[in-house]
Design a protein around this motif. Sequence first.
Motif, PDB file in Angstrom:
ATOM      1  N   ALA B 398       0.812  -1.106   0.014  1.00  0.00           N
ATOM      2  CA  ALA B 398       0.017   0.102  -0.117  1.00  0.00           C
ATOM      3  C   ALA B 398       0.824   1.054  -0.115  1.00  0.00           C
ATOM      4  O   ALA B 398       0.545   2.233  -0.605  1.00  0.00           O
ATOM      5  CB  ALA B 398      -0.979  -0.002   1.302  1.00  0.00           C
ATOM      6  N   ALA B 399       2.004   1.235   0.692  1.00  0.00           N
ATOM      7  CA  ALA B 399       2.777   2.403   0.843  1.00  0.00           C
ATOM      8  C   ALA B 399       3.567   2.486  -0.733  1.00  0.00           C
ATOM      9  O   ALA B 399       3.713   3.709  -0.763  1.00  0.00           O
ATOM     10  CB  ALA B 399       3.940   2.100   1.976  1.00  0.00           C
ATOM     11  N   VAL B 400       3.890   1.576  -1.113  1.00  0.00           N
ATOM     12  CA  VAL B 400       4.382   1.626  -2.582  1.00  0.00           C
ATOM     13  C   VAL B 400       3.606   2.573  -3.254  1.00  0.00           C
ATOM     14  O   VAL B 400       3.841   3.247  -4.097  1.00  0.00           O
ATOM     15  CB  VAL B 400       5.122   0.250  -3.063  1.00  0.00           C
ATOM     16  CG1 VAL B 400       5.414   0.497  -4.349  1.00  0.00           C
ATOM     17  CG2 VAL B 400       6.098  -0.199  -2.174  1.00  0.00           C
ATOM     18  N   ALA B 401       2.200   1.875  -3.390  1.00  0.00           N
ATOM     19  CA  ALA B 401       1.317   2.463  -4.311  1.00  0.00           C
ATOM     20  C   ALA B 401       1.036   3.920  -4.011  1.00  0.00           C
ATOM     21  O   ALA B 401       0.976   4.733  -4.928  1.00  0.00           O
ATOM     22  CB  ALA B 401       0.020   1.739  -4.080  1.00  0.00           C
ATOM     23  N   VAL B 402       1.148   4.188  -2.760  1.00  0.00           N
ATOM     24  CA  VAL B 402       1.145   5.883  -2.104  1.00  0.00           C
ATOM     25  C   VAL B 402       2.146   6.608  -3.051  1.00  0.00           C
ATOM     26  O   VAL B 402       1.861   7.774  -3.649  1.00  0.00           O
ATOM     27  CB  VAL B 402       1.084   6.055  -1.085  1.00  0.00           C
ATOM     28  CG1 VAL B 402       1.266   7.497  -0.344  1.00  0.00           C
ATOM     29  CG2 VAL B 402      -0.226   5.482  -0.321  1.00  0.00           C
ATOM     30  N   ILE B 403       3.298   6.048  -2.843  1.00  0.00           N
ATOM     31  CA  ILE B 403       4.668   6.933  -3.703  1.00  0.00           C
ATOM     32  C   ILE B 403       4.454   6.843  -5.151  1.00  0.00           C
ATOM     33  O   ILE B 403       4.583   7.763  -5.847  1.00  0.00           O
ATOM     34  CB  ILE B 403       6.084   6.030  -3.269  1.00  0.00           C
ATOM     35  CG1 ILE B 403       6.172   6.246  -1.584  1.00  0.00           C
ATOM     36  CG2 ILE B 403       7.220   6.530  -4.127  1.00  0.00           C
ATOM     37  CD1 ILE B 403       6.311   7.633  -1.288  1.00  0.00           C
ATOM     38  N   ALA B 404       4.076   5.614  -5.715  1.00  0.00           N
ATOM     39  CA  ALA B 404       3.754   5.551  -7.201  1.00  0.00           C
ATOM     40  C   ALA B 404       2.662   6.746  -7.541  1.00  0.00           C
ATOM     41  O   ALA B 404       3.126   7.207  -8.718  1.00  0.00           O
ATOM     42  CB  ALA B 404       3.268   4.279  -7.700  1.00  0.00           C
ATOM     43  N   LYS B 405       1.684   7.020  -6.700  1.00  0.00           N
ATOM     44  CA  LYS B 405       0.785   7.922  -7.126  1.00  0.00           C
ATOM     45  C   LYS B 405       1.316   9.428  -6.928  1.00  0.00           C
ATOM     46  O   LYS B 405       0.880  10.337  -7.674  1.00  0.00           O
ATOM     47  CB  LYS B 405      -0.641   7.926  -6.049  1.00  0.00           C
ATOM     48  CG  LYS B 405      -1.745   8.351  -6.734  1.00  0.00           C
ATOM     49  CD  LYS B 405      -2.710   8.145  -5.538  1.00  0.00           C
ATOM     50  CE  LYS B 405      -3.865   8.962  -5.848  1.00  0.00           C
ATOM     51  NZ  LYS B 405      -4.867   8.991  -4.672  1.00  0.00           N
ATOM     52  N   ALA B 406       2.341   9.655  -6.252  1.00  0.00           N
ATOM     53  CA  ALA B 406       2.821  11.071  -5.897  1.00  0.00           C
ATOM     54  C   ALA B 406       3.731  11.263  -7.267  1.00  0.00           C
ATOM     55  O   ALA B 406       3.912  12.374  -7.620  1.00  0.00           O
ATOM     56  CB  ALA B 406       4.055  10.977  -4.954  1.00  0.00           C
ATOM     57  N   PHE B 407       3.830  10.335  -8.142  1.00  0.00           N
ATOM     58  CA  PHE B 407       4.546  10.654  -9.573  1.00  0.00           C
ATOM     59  C   PHE B 407       3.661  10.647 -10.723  1.00  0.00           C
ATOM     60  O   PHE B 407       4.101  10.887 -11.920  1.00  0.00           O
ATOM     61  CB  PHE B 407       5.773   9.535  -9.612  1.00  0.00           C
ATOM     62  CG  PHE B 407       6.893   9.690  -8.813  1.00  0.00           C
ATOM     63  CD1 PHE B 407       7.883  10.634  -9.310  1.00  0.00           C
ATOM     64  CD2 PHE B 407       6.948   9.143  -7.814  1.00  0.00           C
ATOM     65  CE1 PHE B 407       8.963  10.706  -8.485  1.00  0.00           C
ATOM     66  CE2 PHE B 407       7.951   9.455  -6.967  1.00  0.00           C
ATOM     67  CZ  PHE B 407       8.983  10.178  -7.212  1.00  0.00           C
ATOM     68  N   ALA B 408       2.311  10.779 -10.359  1.00  0.00           N
ATOM     69  CA  ALA B 408       1.295  11.079 -11.468  1.00  0.00           C
ATOM     70  C   ALA B 408       1.700  12.338 -11.982  1.00  0.00           C
ATOM     71  O   ALA B 408       1.464  13.453 -11.000  1.00  0.00           O
ATOM     72  CB  ALA B 408      -0.055  10.878 -10.847  1.00  0.00           C
ATOM     73  N   GLY B 409       1.710  12.726 -12.827  1.00  0.00           N
ATOM     74  CA  GLY B 409       1.874  14.151 -13.534  1.00  0.00           C
ATOM     75  C   GLY B 409       3.288  14.568 -13.182  1.00  0.00           C
ATOM     76  O   GLY B 409       3.565  15.994 -13.364  1.00  0.00           O
ATOM     77  N   PHE B 410       4.208  13.758 -12.923  1.00  0.00           N
ATOM     78  CA  PHE B 410       5.648  14.358 -12.591  1.00  0.00           C
ATOM     79  C   PHE B 410       6.439  14.576 -13.865  1.00  0.00           C
ATOM     80  O   PHE B 410       6.176  14.348 -15.047  1.00  0.00           O
ATOM     81  CB  PHE B 410       6.385  13.125 -12.232  1.00  0.00           C
ATOM     82  CG  PHE B 410       7.592  13.387 -11.687  1.00  0.00           C
ATOM     83  CD1 PHE B 410       7.964  13.876 -10.659  1.00  0.00           C
ATOM     84  CD2 PHE B 410       8.962  12.856 -12.530  1.00  0.00           C
ATOM     85  CE1 PHE B 410       9.493  14.121 -10.120  1.00  0.00           C
ATOM     86  CE2 PHE B 410      10.084  13.077 -12.282  1.00  0.00           C
ATOM     87  CZ  PHE B 410      10.574  13.663 -10.943  1.00  0.00           C
ATOM     88  N   ARG B 411       6.989  15.888 -14.027  1.00  0.00           N
ATOM     89  CA  ARG B 411       7.499  16.382 -15.201  1.00  0.00           C
ATOM     90  C   ARG B 411       8.894  16.057 -15.217  1.00  0.00           C
ATOM     91  O   ARG B 411       9.823  16.549 -14.299  1.00  0.00           O
ATOM     92  CB  ARG B 411       7.190  17.898 -15.248  1.00  0.00           C
ATOM     93  CG  ARG B 411       5.758  18.279 -15.238  1.00  0.00           C
ATOM     94  CD  ARG B 411       5.479  19.839 -14.828  1.00  0.00           C
ATOM     95  NE  ARG B 411       5.693  19.810 -13.456  1.00  0.00           N
ATOM     96  CZ  ARG B 411       4.850  20.721 -12.908  1.00  0.00           C
ATOM     97  NH1 ARG B 411       4.097  21.530 -13.389  1.00  0.00           N
ATOM     98  NH2 ARG B 411       5.317  20.790 -11.573  1.00  0.00           N
ATOM     99  N   GLN B 412       9.606  15.361 -16.266  1.00  0.00           N
ATOM    100  CA  GLN B 412      10.935  15.144 -16.303  1.00  0.00           C
ATOM    101  C   GLN B 412      11.611  15.910 -17.171  1.00  0.00           C
ATOM    102  O   GLN B 412      11.074  16.384 -18.372  1.00  0.00           O
ATOM    103  CB  GLN B 412      11.018  13.591 -16.948  1.00  0.00           C
ATOM    104  CG  GLN B 412      11.344  12.666 -15.681  1.00  0.00           C
ATOM    105  CD  GLN B 412      11.737  11.213 -16.567  1.00  0.00           C
ATOM    106  OE1 GLN B 412      10.601  10.535 -16.731  1.00  0.00           O
ATOM    107  NE2 GLN B 412      12.987  10.766 -16.657  1.00  0.00           N
ATOM    108  N   GLY B 413      12.652  16.511 -16.745  1.00  0.00           N
ATOM    109  CA  GLY B 413      13.233  17.501 -17.633  1.00  0.00           C
ATOM    110  C   GLY B 413      12.496  18.727 -17.771  1.00  0.00           C
ATOM    111  O   GLY B 413      11.528  19.322 -17.222  1.00  0.00           O
TER     112      GLY B 413
END
Lengths: 138, 413
Positions: B398-413
């Motif tokens: 569940a914790a891994v899923a929360v971190i994964a969600k934090a990268f939704a919309g993450f802007r690379q570069g």
Amino acid sequence: MAMRQGRMIVIALGGLLGAGAVTAAPEGPPPGRYTAEQAAHGAEVYAQACAMCHKADLSGDFDTPALVGRFARNWAGGDLASLAGYLHRAMPAFAPGSLSAADNVAVLAYLLQANGEAAGPRPLPEEPAALKAMRFKP
Amino acid sequence: MPFDRPFDRRRLLGHSLAAGGLMSLTGCAGAGPGVASAAKVIGRREVLMPMRASVDRITDIKVCLRPFRPQGPRLDAERLGDTLVIHNYGHGGSGWSLSWGSAEVAVAKAAAALPDRVAVVGCGIIGLTSAVMAQRAGMQVTIYTKEVFSRTRSVRANGSWTPDSRIALTQPAGEAFGALWERMARFSWKSFRSYLGLPGNPVDFSDSYRLSDRPHVEREEEAPPPGKGDYASTGMPQDSSEFASYSERIEDITPAVETMEPGSTPFAAPYVRRGSNMFFNFASYGHYLMQEFLENGGKIEIREFHEPGELAQLKEKVVINCPGYAARDWWRDATLIPVRGQTAWLIPQAEVHYGLYTNNVSALSKTDGLMIQAFHGLGDMEGLGNSSELPDRAESEAAVAVIAKAFAGFRQG
């Protein structure tokens, strides 16, 4: 096929040699420090209270100590009152002190059995004073 | 064993964590001194590589029991026949952080007895630093231990600089402990500096981002609900407010937290704060410690003690006792309270060099893995009294899923 037969013979010989070694040069105390019934009850308690961490075959894992092998070396010469006291005080780790005195000594009997000691006619006593005079792997 | 998110500050309300409201860094308690505003570089956004948080990258789940003592760590000396025993255990969630300073205190007591050689019981982070410190003070040292460093509870910890995490309760520890804590924290801090920048990064710093959907609001600690009782009346702490907090004593040397300008980080979360925290990479740091110990003639003897009286069998007549949580059974110290913590370890990502805290989950990229830890909004009461060392995989997933969600919309570069 020939190889497989050969391996079976080796295994059978190994078994004979092992049995011979036990009868020729008995190690440890004479049998009789716990009963088979006690150890059987201990195995039941172990399955309920201990096996989830120490594993069904008592081999433990990276984070949980095994209860055979290194365990025997660690406790060799130690008195059983000390081991019983530790079991009762510290185990099971998630609910220390929750085993009854009878269950506790049954688990100790199971550990003696698992570490190569034979059962006998007399039960392992619960009283620390009596256990104090007994050694683990004397 | 530090286990706590670097952003946590005990003076702040633990319960507010659930709402994502706690945004303060260790050593900077609020909007007052210590909180810097982010350096504004117009038109630039930080470039970060994303954390690859997925359940199938979990390589390990570790559970650790912090050895918490309401009175603070045990550092007194005790005579046992002709053996002088100096205790060094019970550091709660601060063992890694305070190890050097605590070892300095213990070794000074040992040295005062003028021994040529000392024994150290235990090979966790407290035992190993005590042993090295004793050598640095000119003594010959043998470590007696059940397990070598890599299999001790120390290595199941989080391993971050959290020097006042579950270190004591304010009342039972008393006024004087604050000064001792400060001495230990400052001594440790300086000690760690000599490991920074070494190959393998045994000790490292990285940025840590705290993401929130709401603006940060500093909240003072609320009084516990009436009728709940406390440590004095129940024998167990009942509320986070009972736990001691000393980090303001070392604000001058610990990094501040910044509020980031909207859009200045790659995260989609509307509110982002950034701090910086020191942490320890177990494999290389342990290696350096062990190497120094062995190069200076240190010996390790694998041995399990069952009764305190067995120490009399040792040839060393001065013993530094560093058993960690095992002191509860080995030294019959019923004041030790287990505090459970669990970390999931994902495949290392060398290209990621930062930490994250979002929705009660922390993630930190370390050399030996991406470490992910869940919290339940209970502040310092989290895991208290729980001595189960069985991993809970569902919690980690569940914790891994929360971190994964934090990268939704993450802007690379």
